[in-house]
Design a protein around this motif. Structure first.
Motif, PDB file in Angstrom:
ATOM      1  N   THR A 139       0.821  -1.206   0.000  1.00  0.00           N
ATOM      2  CA  THR A 139       0.000   0.000   0.000  1.00  0.00           C
ATOM      3  C   THR A 139       0.859   1.262   0.000  1.00  0.00           C
ATOM      4  OG1 THR A 139      -0.161  -0.116   2.420  1.00  0.00           O
ATOM      5  CG2 THR A 139      -1.947  -1.104   1.144  1.00  0.00           C
ATOM      6  N   ALA A 140       2.072   1.163   0.563  1.00  0.00           N
ATOM      7  CA  ALA A 140       2.969   2.324   0.563  1.00  0.00           C
ATOM      8  C   ALA A 140       3.691   2.490  -0.764  1.00  0.00           C
ATOM      9  CB  ALA A 140       3.985   2.200   1.692  1.00  0.00           C
ATOM     10  N   GLY A 141       3.718   1.420  -1.580  1.00  0.00           N
ATOM     11  CA  GLY A 141       4.308   1.518  -2.911  1.00  0.00           C
ATOM     12  C   GLY A 141       5.762   1.138  -3.022  1.00  0.00           C
ATOM     13  N   VAL A 142       6.287   0.304  -2.079  1.00  0.00           N
ATOM     14  CA  VAL A 142       7.705  -0.051  -2.119  1.00  0.00           C
ATOM     15  C   VAL A 142       7.935  -1.565  -2.137  1.00  0.00           C
ATOM     16  CG1 VAL A 142       8.471   2.085  -1.045  1.00  0.00           C
ATOM     17  CG2 VAL A 142       7.874   0.133   0.398  1.00  0.00           C
ATOM     18  N   ALA A 143       6.943  -2.341  -2.587  1.00  0.00           N
ATOM     19  CA  ALA A 143       7.042  -3.806  -2.544  1.00  0.00           C
ATOM     20  C   ALA A 143       7.678  -4.361  -3.814  1.00  0.00           C
ATOM     21  CB  ALA A 143       5.663  -4.417  -2.323  1.00  0.00           C
ATOM     22  N   ASP A 144       8.857  -3.879  -4.174  1.00  0.00           N
ATOM     23  CA  ASP A 144       9.559  -4.409  -5.345  1.00  0.00           C
ATOM     24  C   ASP A 144       9.917  -5.875  -5.131  1.00  0.00           C
ATOM     25  OD1 ASP A 144      10.209  -1.944  -7.116  1.00  0.00           O
ATOM     26  OD2 ASP A 144      10.761  -1.298  -5.099  1.00  0.00           O
ATOM     27  N   SER A 145       9.887  -6.638  -6.213  1.00  0.00           N
ATOM     28  CA  SER A 145      10.242  -8.060  -6.140  1.00  0.00           C
ATOM     29  C   SER A 145      11.623  -8.354  -6.716  1.00  0.00           C
ATOM     30  CB  SER A 145       9.196  -8.899  -6.885  1.00  0.00           C
ATOM     31  OG  SER A 145       7.941  -8.828  -6.244  1.00  0.00           O
ATOM     32  N   ARG A 146      12.336  -7.338  -7.139  1.00  0.00           N
ATOM     33  CA  ARG A 146      13.678  -7.552  -7.674  1.00  0.00           C
ATOM     34  C   ARG A 146      14.656  -7.849  -6.534  1.00  0.00           C
ATOM     35  NH1 ARG A 146      15.347  -2.600 -11.262  1.00  0.00           N
ATOM     36  NH2 ARG A 146      17.242  -3.884 -11.373  1.00  0.00           N
ATOM     37  N   LEU A 185      13.450   7.162   0.449  1.00  0.00           N
ATOM     38  CA  LEU A 185      14.106   5.850   0.459  1.00  0.00           C
ATOM     39  C   LEU A 185      14.780   5.572  -0.875  1.00  0.00           C
ATOM     40  CD1 LEU A 185      14.567   3.049   1.852  1.00  0.00           C
ATOM     41  CD2 LEU A 185      12.374   2.348   0.855  1.00  0.00           C
ATOM     42  N   MET A 186      16.068   5.219  -0.824  1.00  0.00           N
ATOM     43  CA  MET A 186      16.772   4.709  -1.997  1.00  0.00           C
ATOM     44  C   MET A 186      16.984   3.218  -1.842  1.00  0.00           C
ATOM     45  SD  MET A 186      20.536   4.659  -3.396  1.00  0.00           S
ATOM     46  CE  MET A 186      20.400   2.871  -3.437  1.00  0.00           C
ATOM     47  N   VAL A 187      16.682   2.462  -2.896  1.00  0.00           N
ATOM     48  CA  VAL A 187      16.829   1.003  -2.885  1.00  0.00           C
ATOM     49  C   VAL A 187      17.770   0.612  -4.012  1.00  0.00           C
ATOM     50  CG1 VAL A 187      15.630  -1.207  -3.052  1.00  0.00           C
ATOM     51  CG2 VAL A 187      14.507   0.724  -1.947  1.00  0.00           C
ATOM     52  N   GLY A 188      18.680  -0.326  -3.734  1.00  0.00           N
ATOM     53  CA  GLY A 188      19.612  -0.817  -4.744  1.00  0.00           C
ATOM     54  C   GLY A 188      19.356  -2.273  -5.066  1.00  0.00           C
ATOM     55  N   PHE A 189      19.292  -2.584  -6.376  1.00  0.00           N
ATOM     56  CA  PHE A 189      18.970  -3.926  -6.846  1.00  0.00           C
ATOM     57  C   PHE A 189      20.188  -4.583  -7.512  1.00  0.00           C
ATOM     58  CE2 PHE A 189      15.124  -1.268  -7.526  1.00  0.00           C
ATOM     59  CZ  PHE A 189      14.304  -1.836  -6.562  1.00  0.00           C
ATOM     60  N   THR A 190      20.092  -5.908  -7.737  1.00  0.00           N
ATOM     61  CA  THR A 190      21.074  -6.580  -8.573  1.00  0.00           C
ATOM     62  C   THR A 190      20.843  -6.146 -10.024  1.00  0.00           C
ATOM     63  OG1 THR A 190      19.655  -8.524  -8.842  1.00  0.00           O
ATOM     64  CG2 THR A 190      21.228  -8.560  -7.028  1.00  0.00           C
ATOM     65  N   PRO A 191      21.877  -6.209 -10.879  1.00  0.00           N
ATOM     66  CA  PRO A 191      21.748  -5.682 -12.240  1.00  0.00           C
ATOM     67  C   PRO A 191      20.623  -6.329 -13.044  1.00  0.00           C
ATOM     68  CG  PRO A 191      24.049  -6.025 -11.696  1.00  0.00           C
ATOM     69  CD  PRO A 191      23.253  -6.629 -10.577  1.00  0.00           C
ATOM     70  N   ASN A 192      19.966  -5.486 -13.808  1.00  0.00           N
ATOM     71  CA  ASN A 192      18.874  -5.881 -14.699  1.00  0.00           C
ATOM     72  C   ASN A 192      18.931  -4.955 -15.903  1.00  0.00           C
ATOM     73  OD1 ASN A 192      16.369  -6.074 -16.060  1.00  0.00           O
ATOM     74  ND2 ASN A 192      15.303  -6.651 -14.179  1.00  0.00           N
ATOM     75  N   LYS A 193      19.149  -5.525 -17.101  1.00  0.00           N
ATOM     76  CA  LYS A 193      19.353  -4.701 -18.288  1.00  0.00           C
ATOM     77  C   LYS A 193      18.130  -3.866 -18.647  1.00  0.00           C
ATOM     78  CE  LYS A 193      22.753  -7.834 -20.367  1.00  0.00           C
ATOM     79  NZ  LYS A 193      23.063  -8.708 -21.543  1.00  0.00           N
ATOM     80  N   GLU A 194      16.979  -4.220 -18.119  1.00  0.00           N
ATOM     81  CA  GLU A 194      15.757  -3.539 -18.510  1.00  0.00           C
ATOM     82  C   GLU A 194      15.331  -2.431 -17.545  1.00  0.00           C
ATOM     83  OE1 GLU A 194      12.842  -6.564 -18.940  1.00  0.00           O
ATOM     84  OE2 GLU A 194      13.829  -7.524 -20.656  1.00  0.00           O
ATOM     85  N   ALA A 195      16.031  -2.286 -16.421  1.00  0.00           N
ATOM     86  CA  ALA A 195      15.606  -1.291 -15.437  1.00  0.00           C
ATOM     87  C   ALA A 195      16.804  -0.786 -14.657  1.00  0.00           C
ATOM     88  CB  ALA A 195      14.568  -1.893 -14.490  1.00  0.00           C
ATOM     89  N   SER A 196      16.641   0.361 -14.034  1.00  0.00           N
ATOM     90  CA  SER A 196      17.705   0.961 -13.240  1.00  0.00           C
ATOM     91  C   SER A 196      18.048   0.070 -12.048  1.00  0.00           C
ATOM     92  CB  SER A 196      17.274   2.342 -12.750  1.00  0.00           C
ATOM     93  OG  SER A 196      18.222   2.881 -11.856  1.00  0.00           O
ATOM     94  N   VAL A 197      19.331   0.038 -11.697  1.00  0.00           N
ATOM     95  CA  VAL A 197      19.756  -0.746 -10.533  1.00  0.00           C
ATOM     96  C   VAL A 197      19.518   0.004  -9.231  1.00  0.00           C
ATOM     97  CG1 VAL A 197      21.457  -2.112 -11.786  1.00  0.00           C
ATOM     98  CG2 VAL A 197      22.145   0.071 -10.754  1.00  0.00           C
ATOM     99  N   VAL A 198      19.144   1.282  -9.321  1.00  0.00           N
ATOM    100  CA  VAL A 198      18.734   2.026  -8.130  1.00  0.00           C
ATOM    101  C   VAL A 198      17.346   2.601  -8.358  1.00  0.00           C
ATOM    102  CG1 VAL A 198      21.106   2.607  -7.508  1.00  0.00           C
ATOM    103  CG2 VAL A 198      19.772   4.226  -8.846  1.00  0.00           C
TER     104      VAL A 198
END
Length: 488
Positions: A70-77, A95-108
């Motif tokens: 509901t807050a909008g931060v439930a990323d599954s990456r 909030l800044m979130v960092g993800f593992t690399p994904n060619k289709e989206a930003s890693v942050v």
């Protein structure tokens, strides 16, 4: 005598109990970070998972509810980093979130907090980045212009320093000397040379030396070798070793910020001698344990006025390395003394190997322990500190903000003194979070335990800014309070 002291301490091992284990039983998580995102006066918790929806736990007086969707931060990456910081200075933490690399989206991804609901501000802010193994982010005002800039350490590319200009970010790392291409994981910012600006200690892996970047105004210079902290207590140039997390804390209670390294290799503890120099105290303190560690976190667990230490053993090669809670007695830095491993069984049995944070989540005054575990059978447990109520009440929490009330002073130093005294009455020093746990950053007050027999304290805040270290005081504070100190 030391053996007798250790045996006596074991009888007084700190007590913890898990909070809401049915809610916080899911594993495969790496990072965790606290902030009061909804401005209701208690600390909420973000947990980053490894391919399952991330969670944001709203704290309602010690009861946690996952509101990420509901807050909008439930990323599954798969998520490796998280940092809270009020980048737009509107009074609530973003909030800044960092993800593992994904060619289709930003890693942050940068989430702007709008009264407890988050909106994706990544593209508008200029932080979109399609490559890079994100590790430590840190919201700090590196250029002393009054807003929060964003440092990001990367495991596989040069580190970045994003200057904030009205909510738009530009990577200026190359021009200021922070584009270090070594294999970085952890970082913490503090004014190690006490010249009025923030410097950066950077933890590097895979046999690379660590960095200590002195802020010289318009340029940063790596002085780790001359300062004595380049290898963090591990063997130089050994490819299998490295530093995952570097922690900064006044371990000796002398008012100076020391450095600690959680390593693949022996742990390292370095005493700040002043004048830009550190001395290796790892062996003397019997903390040079050769293992595999992912994070470190200091806290006064028992309110005796000294900082205790939690270290996370990693999971690698199918093996789980041991976590430990080391207690620091008031005489720990006396000749021949050392930290004592007093890890309670309830903590020892947890599969917790990455995220570690200390926070008063139930509002009783003492610090509780939040852990994460990357194994599928791990957990993201919160362990309630069962310190007796009278002892828990002997605390002071200090929130530091700027003159406008915005939380832009990460890296500020807070010192506590027995009322009316000077350096001889120093109770301790705390650093406002500028990089912590596993690739995370909290936005929360600093915590002090107040030793028994101290009825009131004086609070000193120094926020290094523009080459100055002006001290701001709040005097005669009674234990059991949370106070807010405004800086310039």
């Amino acid at each position: 005598m030391l053996l007798i002291a250790a045996l006596l301490l074991q009888d007084a091992s700190p007590l913890f109990e898990p909070m809401q284990p049915d809610v916080m039983g899911a594993g495969s998580n790496f990072t965790n970070a606290f902030a009061d995102y909804d401005s209701d006066g208690d600390l909420d918790l973000f947990v980053g998972f490894d391919g399952k929806p991330n969670r944001l736990y709203r704290n309602d007086k010690g009861t946690f509810t996952d509101v990420a969707a509901t807050a909008g931060v439930a990323d599954s990456r798969p998520t490796r980093a998280a940092a809270w910081g009020d980048f737009d200075a509107d009074g609530d933490p973003d909030l800044m979130v960092g993800f593992t690399p994904n060619k289709e989206a930003s890693v942050v991804k940068l989430y702007r907090n709008n009264a407890g609901v988050f909106a994706d501000a990544t593209a508008d802010s200029g932080l979109g980045l399609t490559a890079g193994a994100v590790r430590q982010p840190a919201w700090i005002d590196f250029d002393s212009d009054g807003d929060l800039d964003l440092f990001i350490a990367f495991r596989d590319r040069a580190n970045a320093m994003y200057r904030n200009d009205g909510g738009k970010f530009t990577d200026v790392a190359a021009s200021v000397g922070l584009n270090d291409a070594r294999r970085s994981v952890g970082a913490v910012w503090f004014d190690f040379d006490e010249d009025g600006d923030l410097d950066a200690a950077v933890a590097n892996m895979d046999g690379d030396a660590n960095g200590l970047f002195r802020n010289d105004g318009d340029k940063f210079t790596d002085v780790a070798e001359s300062a004595g902290v380049a290898w963090g207590g591990r063997a130089p140039k050994l490819a299998g070793n490295g530093t995952v997390r570097v922690c900064a804390a006044d371990v000796e209670n002398d008012g100076k910020i020391d450095l600690f390294a959680a390593n693949y290799g022996p742990l390292g503890l370095f005493s700040n001698l002043g004048k830009g120099k550190f001395e290796d105290q790892s062996a003397a303190m019997k903390i040079a344990i050769d293992s595999r560690y992912d994070a470190c976190a200091f806290a006064d667990v028992d309110h005796n006025g000294t900082l205790d230490l939690y270290v996370n053993g990693t999971v690698t090669g199918g093996a789980s390395w041991q976590d430990s809670l080391f207690m620091n007695t008031p005489s720990a830095f006396a000749p021949g003394a050392s930290f004592v491993d007093m890890t309670p069984p309830v903590i020892r049995k947890q599969q917790a190997d990455h995220g570690v944070q200390w926070a008063d989540v139930d509002g009783d005054g003492d610090l509780d322990l939040a852990l994460t575990g990357s194994r599928p059978d791990g957990t993201h447990v919160i362990m309630r500190n069962m310190l007796p109520a009278a002892d828990a009440a002997r605390h002071v929490h200090v929130r530091v903000v700027d003159a406008k009330g915005a939380a832009t002073r990460a890296g500020a130093e807070v010192r506590l003194f027995a009322v009316g005294s000077k350096i001889e009455g120093l109770i301790g020093t705390r650093l406002l979070d500028s990089g912590s746990g596993y690739d995370s950053q909290n936005d929360m007050p600093v915590h002090f335990g107040v030793p028994s027999g101290v009825p009131r304290v004086d609070v000193q805040v120094i926020a290094p800014f523009g080459g100055k270290r002006m001290a701001i005081w709040q005097r005669g504070v009674a234990p059991g309070r949370t106070i807010t100190v405004r800086t310039r």
